[in-house]
Design a protein around this motif. Structure first.
Motif, mmCIF file in Angstrom:
data_model
loop_
_atom_site.group_PDB
_atom_site.id
_atom_site.type_symbol
_atom_site.label_atom_id
_atom_site.label_comp_id
_atom_site.label_asym_id
_atom_site.label_seq_id
_atom_site.Cartn_x
_atom_site.Cartn_y
_atom_site.Cartn_z
ATOM 1 N N ARG A 1 -0.242 2.812 -6.072
ATOM 2 C CA ARG A 1 0.937 1.935 -6.119
ATOM 3 C C ARG A 1 0.581 0.566 -6.665
ATOM 4 N NH1 ARG A 1 3.420 1.092 -0.685
ATOM 5 N NH2 ARG A 1 1.314 0.427 -0.382
ATOM 6 N N GLY A 2 -0.470 -0.036 -6.168
ATOM 7 C CA GLY A 2 -0.837 -1.383 -6.580
ATOM 8 C C GLY A 2 -2.028 -1.350 -7.506
ATOM 9 N N GLY B 1 1.791 -11.721 -10.219
ATOM 10 C CA GLY B 1 1.045 -10.576 -9.722
ATOM 11 C C GLY B 1 -0.459 -10.761 -9.735
ATOM 12 N N ASP C 1 -3.352 -2.965 0.731
ATOM 13 C CA ASP C 1 -2.005 -2.370 0.811
ATOM 14 C C ASP C 1 -1.378 -2.633 2.179
ATOM 15 O OD1 ASP C 1 -1.948 -1.413 -1.768
ATOM 16 O OD2 ASP C 1 -2.375 0.668 -1.222
ATOM 17 N N ARG D 1 5.169 -8.072 1.133
ATOM 18 C CA ARG D 1 4.866 -8.443 -0.256
ATOM 19 C C ARG D 1 4.747 -7.205 -1.130
ATOM 20 N NH1 ARG D 1 2.659 -13.802 -0.791
ATOM 21 N NH2 ARG D 1 3.320 -14.914 1.066
ATOM 22 N N SER D 2 4.970 -7.395 -2.396
ATOM 23 C CA SER D 2 4.848 -6.306 -3.358
ATOM 24 C C SER D 2 3.390 -5.859 -3.472
ATOM 25 C CB SER D 2 5.334 -6.778 -4.733
ATOM 26 O OG SER D 2 4.991 -5.826 -5.721
ATOM 27 N N PRO D 3 3.179 -4.550 -3.587
ATOM 28 C CA PRO D 3 1.820 -4.061 -3.791
ATOM 29 C C PRO D 3 1.356 -4.195 -5.233
ATOM 30 C CG PRO D 3 3.328 -2.219 -3.698
ATOM 31 C CD PRO D 3 4.139 -3.463 -3.404
ATOM 32 N N GLU D 4 2.227 -4.659 -6.099
ATOM 33 C CA GLU D 4 1.902 -4.785 -7.522
ATOM 34 C C GLU D 4 1.156 -6.095 -7.770
ATOM 35 O OE1 GLU D 4 2.468 -2.269 -9.637
ATOM 36 O OE2 GLU D 4 3.292 -1.189 -7.920
#
Length: 156
Positions: free
Chosen positions: A136-137, A63, A13, A21-24
C-alpha cells in the motif's frame, strides 16, 4: 540490518493508520555508527555527542515524510541497559523518529509522554491486526541520508 525491513514497513503502516495518515509516504532510514550520528548531531543540533535517533522532515504534504538516522551502537547500549533485545530498541527509536517526522515534539515531559502513548498505540494496533498488504505505501529502507532539520531526542 538490526531489524527486518518487513517489520519496519509494518510498524510504519501501523503508526500511520493509528494517526489517521495516508500510507502513501516515503521514508528513508539509515543505520549508522556513533561517529556518523555524532557529526550530524553536532552539525545540525549543535550538540557535540552521539544520540540515538535523528529525524529530518521533508515535505509530508508531497508524501516525502523524511529521513531517520538510528545509531546501532547507541541502540545496543540502551537495549542492554533496559534489558530488552536490540530489535525492540530499534523499533521504539524508529517509531519515535517517525512521530517527529509527523510533527510531534518531545521538548516537555507532557509532549514526550504523548509521543510514547502514540508509539505504544501503534505497537498495539500492529499486534492486534491481521497481516496487511505491505504494497500500500512506499517505504524505502535504507535511505540516502539526512537532508533537513533534526528533531532527535537525546538518549535517556
Amino acid at each position: 540490518m538490526p531489524i527486518p525491513r518487513k517489520r519496519l514497513r509494518e510498524l510504519l503502516d501501523a503508526l500511520l493508520a493509528s494517526e489517521g495518515r495516508s500510507p502513501e509516504v516515503e521514508l528513508s532510514l539509515v543505520f549508522c555508527e556513533d561517529d556518523f550520528i555524532h557529526a550530524l548531531n553536532r552539525d545540525y543540533r549543535h550538540k557535540d555527542r552521539p544520540t540515538d535517533v535523528l529525524s529530518f522532515p521533508q515535505d509530508g504534504e508531497a508524501g516525502l515524510l523524511g529521513d531517520l538516522v538510528i545509531s546501532v551502537p547507541t541502540a545496543r547500549r540502551q537495549a542492554a541497559s533496559h534489558g530488552h533485545p536490540l530489535a525492540a530498541e530499534v523499533e521504539w527509536l524508529f517509531l519515535h523518529g517517525a512521530l517527529h517526522l509527523l510533527g510531534y515534539d518531545d521538548s516537555t515531559d507532557e509532549e514526550a509522554d504523548e509521543m510514547d502513548r502514540r508509539a505504544r498505540r501503534a505497537q498495539a494496533l500492529l499486534r492486534s491486526s491481521p497481516p496487511r498488504d505491505l504494497d500500500r505505501g512506499s517505504t524505502s529502507v535504507p535511505g540516502e541520508g539526512p537532508s533537513g532539520l533534526d528533531h532527535g531526542r537525546e538518549p535517556g
